[in-house]
Design a protein around this motif. Structure first.
Motif, PDB file in Angstrom:
ATOM      1  N   ALA A  16       0.831  -1.207   0.000  1.00 32.63           N
ATOM      2  CA  ALA A  16       0.000   0.000   0.000  1.00 32.63           C
ATOM      3  C   ALA A  16       0.866   1.257   0.000  1.00 32.63           C
ATOM      4  O   ALA A  16       0.534   2.247  -0.665  1.00 32.63           O
ATOM      5  N   ILE A  17       1.996   1.216   0.703  1.00 37.32           N
ATOM      6  CA  ILE A  17       2.903   2.366   0.740  1.00 37.32           C
ATOM      7  C   ILE A  17       3.534   2.578  -0.622  1.00 37.32           C
ATOM      8  O   ILE A  17       3.572   3.699  -1.135  1.00 37.32           O
ATOM      9  N   VAL A  18       4.006   1.501  -1.230  1.00 38.30           N
ATOM     10  CA  VAL A  18       4.640   1.608  -2.554  1.00 38.30           C
ATOM     11  C   VAL A  18       3.627   2.063  -3.609  1.00 38.30           C
ATOM     12  O   VAL A  18       3.956   2.809  -4.520  1.00 38.30           O
ATOM     13  N   GLU A  19       2.377   1.628  -3.451  1.00 42.77           N
ATOM     14  CA  GLU A  19       1.337   2.059  -4.384  1.00 42.77           C
ATOM     15  C   GLU A  19       1.111   3.566  -4.282  1.00 42.77           C
ATOM     16  O   GLU A  19       0.959   4.256  -5.276  1.00 42.77           O
ATOM     17  N   LYS A  20       1.105   4.082  -3.053  1.00 44.80           N
ATOM     18  CA  LYS A  20       0.884   5.516  -2.821  1.00 44.80           C
ATOM     19  C   LYS A  20       2.128   6.334  -3.143  1.00 44.80           C
ATOM     20  O   LYS A  20       2.043   7.413  -3.717  1.00 44.80           O
ATOM     21  N   TRP A  21       3.299   5.829  -2.748  1.00 45.93           N
ATOM     22  CA  TRP A  21       4.557   6.546  -2.956  1.00 45.93           C
ATOM     23  C   TRP A  21       5.532   5.613  -3.682  1.00 45.93           C
ATOM     24  O   TRP A  21       6.356   4.944  -3.043  1.00 45.93           O
ATOM     25  N   PRO A  22       5.457   5.547  -5.009  1.00 40.89           N
ATOM     26  CA  PRO A  22       6.287   4.604  -5.766  1.00 40.89           C
ATOM     27  C   PRO A  22       7.793   4.870  -5.660  1.00 40.89           C
ATOM     28  O   PRO A  22       8.589   4.009  -6.012  1.00 40.89           O
ATOM     29  N   GLU A  23       8.173   6.011  -5.130  1.00 43.06           N
ATOM     30  CA  GLU A  23       9.598   6.337  -4.991  1.00 43.06           C
ATOM     31  C   GLU A  23      10.285   5.581  -3.856  1.00 43.06           C
ATOM     32  O   GLU A  23      11.514   5.572  -3.771  1.00 43.06           O
ATOM     33  N   TYR A  42      11.841  10.441   5.496  1.00 41.26           N
ATOM     34  CA  TYR A  42      12.256   9.634   4.352  1.00 41.26           C
ATOM     35  C   TYR A  42      11.456  10.000   3.106  1.00 41.26           C
ATOM     36  O   TYR A  42      12.015  10.174   2.018  1.00 41.26           O
ATOM     37  N   LEU A  43      10.129  10.108   3.239  1.00 41.69           N
ATOM     38  CA  LEU A  43       9.294  10.448   2.089  1.00 41.69           C
ATOM     39  C   LEU A  43       9.623  11.835   1.553  1.00 41.69           C
ATOM     40  O   LEU A  43       9.636  12.050   0.335  1.00 41.69           O
ATOM     41  N   ALA A  44       9.890  12.788   2.447  1.00 45.89           N
ATOM     42  CA  ALA A  44      10.247  14.141   2.013  1.00 45.89           C
ATOM     43  C   ALA A  44      11.518  14.101   1.168  1.00 45.89           C
ATOM     44  O   ALA A  44      11.599  14.726   0.111  1.00 45.89           O
ATOM     45  N   GLU A  45      12.472  13.315   1.618  1.00 47.17           N
ATOM     46  CA  GLU A  45      13.736  13.185   0.880  1.00 47.17           C
ATOM     47  C   GLU A  45      13.528  12.431  -0.434  1.00 47.17           C
ATOM     48  O   GLU A  45      14.024  12.835  -1.483  1.00 47.17           O
ATOM     49  N   ALA A  46      12.768  11.348  -0.396  1.00 49.01           N
ATOM     50  CA  ALA A  46      12.570  10.507  -1.586  1.00 49.01           C
ATOM     51  C   ALA A  46      11.741  11.205  -2.665  1.00 49.01           C
ATOM     52  O   ALA A  46      11.970  10.983  -3.855  1.00 49.01           O
ATOM     53  N   THR A  47      10.772  12.033  -2.241  1.00 45.98           N
ATOM     54  CA  THR A  47       9.874  12.669  -3.206  1.00 45.98           C
ATOM     55  C   THR A  47      10.259  14.107  -3.535  1.00 45.98           C
ATOM     56  O   THR A  47       9.755  14.667  -4.502  1.00 45.98           O
TER      57      THR A  47
END
Length: 113
Positions: A16-23, A42-47
């Motif tokens: 579900a996380i990868v679906e929402k944030w594929p990065e 992590y998401l802030a850095e990845a996106t």
């Protein structure tokens, strides 16, 4: 859903996380291990988004339902059975064996016919 659901079942939420944030990378998710602050960072850095934007996305994501593959995880069986109690007749126990209602032993009894 609440973050506690995600945290307690962290690995079950990977899809579900990868679906929402594929990065995201699953190896990185292993290291985060359900820590919400670490996940937002992590998401802030990845996106490349601001943490405030990520927190808003996360709030919206958490407003959704728990993914069915997480709900169907065996660790939730007792909770799901308890919720089914409203559909069980008075005087019956939702935890009782229901073999008489289904085909649980149909294959075993085929030779008896």
């Amino acid at each position: 859903m609440k973050w506690s659901h995600v945290q307690q079942n962290w690995a079950a939420f990977y899809d579900a996380i990868v679906e929402k944030w594929p990065e995201v990378d699953e190896a990185d998710l292993d290291e985060i291990d359900g820590d919400q602050r670490a996940f937002v960072s992590y998401l802030a850095e990845a996106t490349g988004q601001e943490p405030s934007e990520i927190r808003e996305e996360l709030r919206e994501w958490l407003a959704g339902e728990i993914p069915s593959d997480v709900v169907m995880d065996p660790t939730h069986d007792n909770h799901s059975i308890a919720l089914s109690a409203k559909y069980v007749g008075e005087g019956e126990d939702e935890y009782s064996d229901d073999a008489r209602f289904g085909d649980d032993d149909e294959h075993e009894n085929e030779g008896d016919r």
